[in-house]
Design a protein around this motif. Structure first.
Motif, PDB file in Angstrom:
ATOM      1  N   TYR A  36       1.996   4.480  -7.857  1.00  0.00           N
ATOM      2  CA  TYR A  36       1.499   3.591  -6.589  1.00  0.00           C
ATOM      3  C   TYR A  36       2.171   2.016  -8.051  1.00  0.00           C
ATOM      4  N   GLN A  63       6.106   5.530   0.192  1.00  0.00           N
ATOM      5  CA  GLN A  63       5.805   6.548   0.044  1.00  0.00           C
ATOM      6  C   GLN A  63       5.185   7.654  -0.752  1.00  0.00           C
ATOM      7  N   TYR A 120       4.460  -0.399   3.000  1.00  0.00           N
ATOM      8  CA  TYR A 120       4.112   1.120   3.077  1.00  0.00           C
ATOM      9  C   TYR A 120       5.421   1.921   2.194  1.00  0.00           C
ATOM     10  N   SER A 137       7.327   4.156   5.609  1.00  0.00           N
ATOM     11  CA  SER A 137       8.012   3.612   4.112  1.00  0.00           C
ATOM     12  C   SER A 137       8.095   2.011   5.102  1.00  0.00           C
ATOM     13  N   THR A 155       1.007  -0.777  -0.349  1.00  0.00           N
ATOM     14  CA  THR A 155       0.146  -0.118   0.299  1.00  0.00           C
ATOM     15  C   THR A 155       0.714   1.463   0.081  1.00  0.00           C
ATOM     16  N   THR A 156       0.335   2.470   0.215  1.00  0.00           N
ATOM     17  CA  THR A 156       0.376   3.623   0.250  1.00  0.00           C
ATOM     18  C   THR A 156       0.781   4.090   1.799  1.00  0.00           C
ATOM     19  N   HIS A 157       1.575   5.279   2.039  1.00  0.00           N
ATOM     20  CA  HIS A 157       1.791   6.189   2.706  1.00  0.00           C
ATOM     21  C   HIS A 157       2.474   7.267   2.404  1.00  0.00           C
TER      22      HIS A 157
END
Length: 401
Positions: free
Chosen positions: A78, A59, A57, A45, A39-41
């Motif tokens: 992504y 970035q 994670y 990371s 996923t992303t955040h």
């Protein structure tokens, strides 16, 4: 099984926002599966262990307030980073669970099948590209055609498609008849939200409280709610609207809300903050822009409202309107006629016993058909090709369109 879960916007309950993927993934872990989330955040990371989940994670900042091109950049960024991360993982996965939105996660799904021969299940919560096209965000004819072809390929190549509503299922089956589609709607977390039911009389000192908790975005078009609040204020109805959330239209809503004495804005909050505010309300308002395509969705705040046992107020049609009206747990109002909301809400102000019954109906509906446990169990059976629960899609009228 070892399951690779692809979802761009994974959130934990502590962060707030849509936590369906968290609960589905954790539910699969509780069933004995090993789940790896990519996923992303905005800040985090690397690998994080979260409640039995392995969360990687990346970035890649994203926010509802981003403009169209910045969103596209976030989506494609992504895809690139997720492919790199997956290539670095040493795990041999049994299947991938790929969640939209955005539709660009389909690029990852197709890559996994082609590169690693990894079958994937494709979850569809909103109809992309149909929704942004109908909203006018995508106008180029060639691009539209390419996106529709890509969408159909994502469905066709999927082992199975998980639709969040019967309307989405019907759309996919019409456009991709070869695809196996199952409905696993958003869920009502009846173990998290408590229903506080009591008959009460409303007045200026004790107004009826209506909560909107969700995104302040273009698709939600909260102008409808603001117009309704304005009419309620003009008619001196004892009603207060509480809004909690964030999004592209936050500044606009803040500006317009200054003209309203019966509207309170609350900052975006965690799941506990949502619980605290929602449980204190008498009704919930769920809003979408007046476009037919947006009637197909499965808004999580509708299900939160059911779980908390609240009167449901909606301004859109489709399968949810059918449920709300047939089950007598709320009402629909014409989004272009705010006086209709005031008129229908006045009935509940005058007849608090009816409000009490509608609230109880909402909670009963959540417990019987939409509990988190039921939906997680159903997904687990679909992933392992087991026979469905005794309450099947065809047997439950509320899952027919």
């Amino acid at each position: 099984m070892k399951i690779l879960y692809i979802h761009q916007y994974f959130k934990t309950p502590a962060e707030g926002g849509c936590v369906r993927p968290y609960h589905l993934a954790k539910g699969l872990v509780d069933q004995g599966h090993e789940v790896t989330m990519v996923t992303t955040h905005d800040v985090l990371s690397g690998l994080h262990q979260i409640d039995g989940l392995q969360v990687h994670y990346l970035q890649v900042p994203y926010a509802n307030r981003f403009g169209f091109m910045r969103r596209i950049w976030s989506y494609l960024r992504y895809v690139v980073l997720a492919k790199r991360k997956i290539a670095s993982l040493k795990t041999k996965f049994d299947l991938a669970y790929v969640m939209t939105t955005p539709l660009t996660t389909g690029l990852i799904a197709l890559h996994l099948k082609e590169r690693y021969n990894l079958p994937y299940y494709f979850e569809v919560g909103d109809l992309w590209p149909e929704a942004p096209i109908k909203m006018g965000a995508i106008r180029n004819g060639l691009l539209k055609n390419l996106l529709y072809r890509f969408e159909k390929k994502c469905y066709f190549e999927a082992q199975k498609v998980i639709a969040l509503s019967p309307a989405i299922r019907n759309y996919i089956e019409a456009n991709s008849p070869e695809t196996k589609v199952h409905v696993v709607p958003n869920f009502a977390d009846v173990s998290f939200f408590e229903a506080h039911h009591k008959i009460q009389r409303f007045s200026a000192e004790n107004p009826l409280k209506v909560g909107y908790i969700g995104t302040f975005g273009a698709a939600n078009h909260l102008d409808y709610l603001l117009d309704a609040a304005r009419v309620c204020q003009e008619q001196k109805l004892p009603v207060v609207f509480n809004l909690m959330g964030d999004g592209a239209h936050l500044k606009k809503i803040k500006s317009l809300s200054r003209q309203l004495d019966n509207l309170i804005l609350h900052p975006f909050g965690s799941a506990d903050a949502v619980k605290h505010l929602l449980e204190s309300q008498d009704a919930v308002y769920v809003s979408f822009k007046n476009l037919e395509i947006l009637n197909t969705g499965s808004p999580n705040k509708f299900f939160d409202g059911l779980a908390a046992g609240k009167l449901i107020m909606i301004n859109f049609g489709g399968w949810i309107r059918q449920i709300v009206e047939e089950q007598k747990c709320g009402f629909y109002h014409d989004p272009l006629d705010p006086t209709e909301l005031a008129r229908k809400l006045s009935v509940f102000l005058k007849e608090p016993e009816m409000l009490y019954q509608y609230q109880k109906n909402a909670r009963a509906l959540a417990e019987k058909y939409y509990s988190k446990e039921l939906q997680v169990q159903k997904l687990g059976k679909i992933l392992t090709n087991q026979k469905h629960l005794s309450v099947s899609d065809s047997e439950v009228y509320i899952l027919t369109a």
